[in-house]
Design a protein around this motif. Structure first.
Motif, short mmCIF file in Angstrom:
data_model
loop_
_atom_site.label_atom_id
_atom_site.label_comp_id
_atom_site.label_asym_id
_atom_site.label_seq_id
_atom_site.Cartn_x
_atom_site.Cartn_y
_atom_site.Cartn_z
N TYR A 1 -15.22 36.53 42.82
CA TYR A 1 -14.30 35.67 42.08
C TYR A 1 -13.92 34.44 42.89
N ILE A 2 -13.72 34.63 44.20
CA ILE A 2 -13.39 33.49 45.06
C ILE A 2 -14.58 32.53 45.14
N ILE B 1 -18.86 34.06 50.29
CA ILE B 1 -18.24 33.23 49.25
C ILE B 1 -19.20 32.12 48.84
N PRO C 1 -5.61 34.05 51.18
CA PRO C 1 -6.83 33.50 50.56
C PRO C 1 -6.68 33.26 49.06
N TYR C 2 -5.96 34.14 48.38
CA TYR C 2 -5.83 34.03 46.93
C TYR C 2 -4.82 32.93 46.56
N GLN D 1 -9.21 33.01 54.86
CA GLN D 1 -9.36 34.45 54.97
C GLN D 1 -9.48 34.89 56.42
N THR E 1 -6.64 29.76 46.98
CA THR E 1 -7.54 29.54 45.84
C THR E 1 -6.80 28.92 44.67
N PHE F 1 -11.87 28.39 51.76
CA PHE F 1 -11.43 29.74 51.45
C PHE F 1 -11.80 30.72 52.55
#
Length: 422
Positions: A297-298, A67, A391-392, A324, A395, A320
């Motif tokens: 994207y993350i 990331i 995780p999302y 995860q 975010t 992040f």
């Protein structure tokens, strides 16, 4: 009234405000210490020892690096004024390069192959956006689609008939060397098992740094201050950032805008390719189709959270990556314990918003904190279906809270045509 300007290097007078850079370092250090204390307190109160054990933190570090490298690639690109949605595709190309060259020619060749494949993706994005003036988002999405399809096709061609390989994966790759300081690692493990408040947590963190630390992890961490130094302390970096702030003004001063944008976006691809190599060699034992899992994207979100700066990006990537990792290690109980920390954090956010007179946002933060606390008090664990989304969700939550204080480069995403300065 006369005003006396202190000479360069003169110490500030007592009570004078600290220089901006120094105050930011102090502020981020304070944030880190406060977060460390909050997680340690959460561990003691809830009994969820795995939320900051050495194993969990090591997994968080491994999840953080891809990331971080993707976000660092995005930082290079966007500081030059080019939005790079194609980081995901460049990471995919990096995993493929690491799989093919790593298996056939060794670890170093795999790393260089991954960087080269990522650079090809970056150069393609630069060619399309900078030279031909195509919309940056369209180009990035196209690169993601092309990279995924190309990687699946080449993986089937390259790995199907190899022992240990298949149409969707490479054979196992050479292991990356690690560094272990044996006596110190053993001592850290003993101190972690004591379960003491703050002390054991500190040795858990130290244990990650002295036990099986991957060489590629160290390289990745060193690239963060190197990027900061290049972009903010060198003439090359100044010219690169000027193309992202005001390319017309940069051109009027003799800067070759196209060249600097092209270099920055290509470097962006190199870093994304490095992230792919890390996924294929450290996070996993070889290439697999779809192994990036949206990390590009993350990484872009971490860069935005970090306000387009290396230090803030590092904080966002750690956040992040930790989320995860935790959801993969006893995720139901660990995430349930972290609900308490999230409630406290949201209350602090609400307090700061009230101080800034952002009343509606503060009320929203209080409501969210109350819901998190209610969820913690009325349940024993987080549903398994939610852990995969953690995780999302993190975010989106972090970006929503940080969006009020972000400032992107002024010309980021704008299509620039040579000669417009005149």
């Amino acid at each position: 009234m006369s005003v006396v300007v202190p000479a360069a290097g003169t110490a500030a007078a007592p009570g004078a405000p600290l220089p901006d850079r120094q105050s930011k370092i102090i502020r981020w250090t304070a944030y880190f210490l406060a977060g460390f204390v909050l997680v340690s307190l959460t561990r003691v109160v809830t009994g969820a020892d795995d939320i900051n054990s050495t194993g969990a933190l090591r997994a968080a570090l491994v999840a953080t690096i891809p990331i971080l490298m993707a976000g660092l690639g995005g930082l290079w690109s966007e500081r030059s004024g080019v939005v790079n949605i194609g980081l995901e595709g460049m990471m995919i190309l990096g995993t493929l390069g690491a799989g093919y060259y790593g298996y056939n020619h060794g670890l170093v060749a795999g790393l260089l192959g991954a960087i080269a494949f990522g650079a090809i993706g970056g150069a393609l994005h630069a060619l399309v956006c900078v030279i031909f003036g195509v919309d940056h988002i369209v180009s990035g999405v196209a690169i993601n689609i092309i990279a995924a399809g190309l990687a699946a096709f080449l993986a089937e061609e390259w790995f199907t008939d190899l022992e240990g390989g298949g149409p969707t994966q490479s054979p196992p790759l050479p292991e990356v060397p690690t560094i272990t300081i044996g006596p110190l690692a053993d001592f850290c493990s003993e101190m972690q098992d004591k379960g003491w408040f703050l002390v054991s947590d500190l040795f858990s963190l130290l244990g990650v740094l002295v036990d099986r630390m991957s060489i590629l992890t160290l390289v990745a961490l060193v690239l963060v201050p190197i990027t900061g130094w290049i972009l903010w302390r060198t003439p090359f970096g100044l010219r690169t950032r000027s193309t992202g702030e005001s390319p017309s003004a940069a051109e009027s001063l003799g800067v070759n805008v196209y060249l600097y944008k092209f270099i920055a976006v290509t470097v962006s691809g190199c870093l994304a390719g490095f992230a792919g190599a890390y996924l294929a060699t450290v996070s996993s034992s070889g290439y697999q189709n779809g192994m990036t899992g949206g990390m590009g994207y993350i990484g872009l979100a971490a860069m935005i959270f970090g306000n387009w700066r290396p230090g803030g990006l590092l904080v966002g990537a750690v956040l992040f990556g930790y989320t995860q990792a935790v959801q993969l290690r006893n995720g139901e109980q660990s995430l349930h314990a972290l609900l308490l920390a999230i409630a406290v954090l949201l209350l602090w956010v609400a307090f700061t918003q009230f101080r800034r007179k952002a009343t509606y946002q503060a009320i929203g933060s209080v409501v969210a904190a109350a819901l998190a606390l209610l969820w913690y008090l009325t349940t024993d664990e987080v549903p398994r279906e939610f852990t995969g989304m953690a995780p999302y969700v993190a975010t989106l939550l972090v970006l929503a809270l940080a969006s009020q204080q972000l400032r992107m480069p002024a010309a980021d995403g704008q299509i620039y045509r040579k000669g417009s300065a005149g």
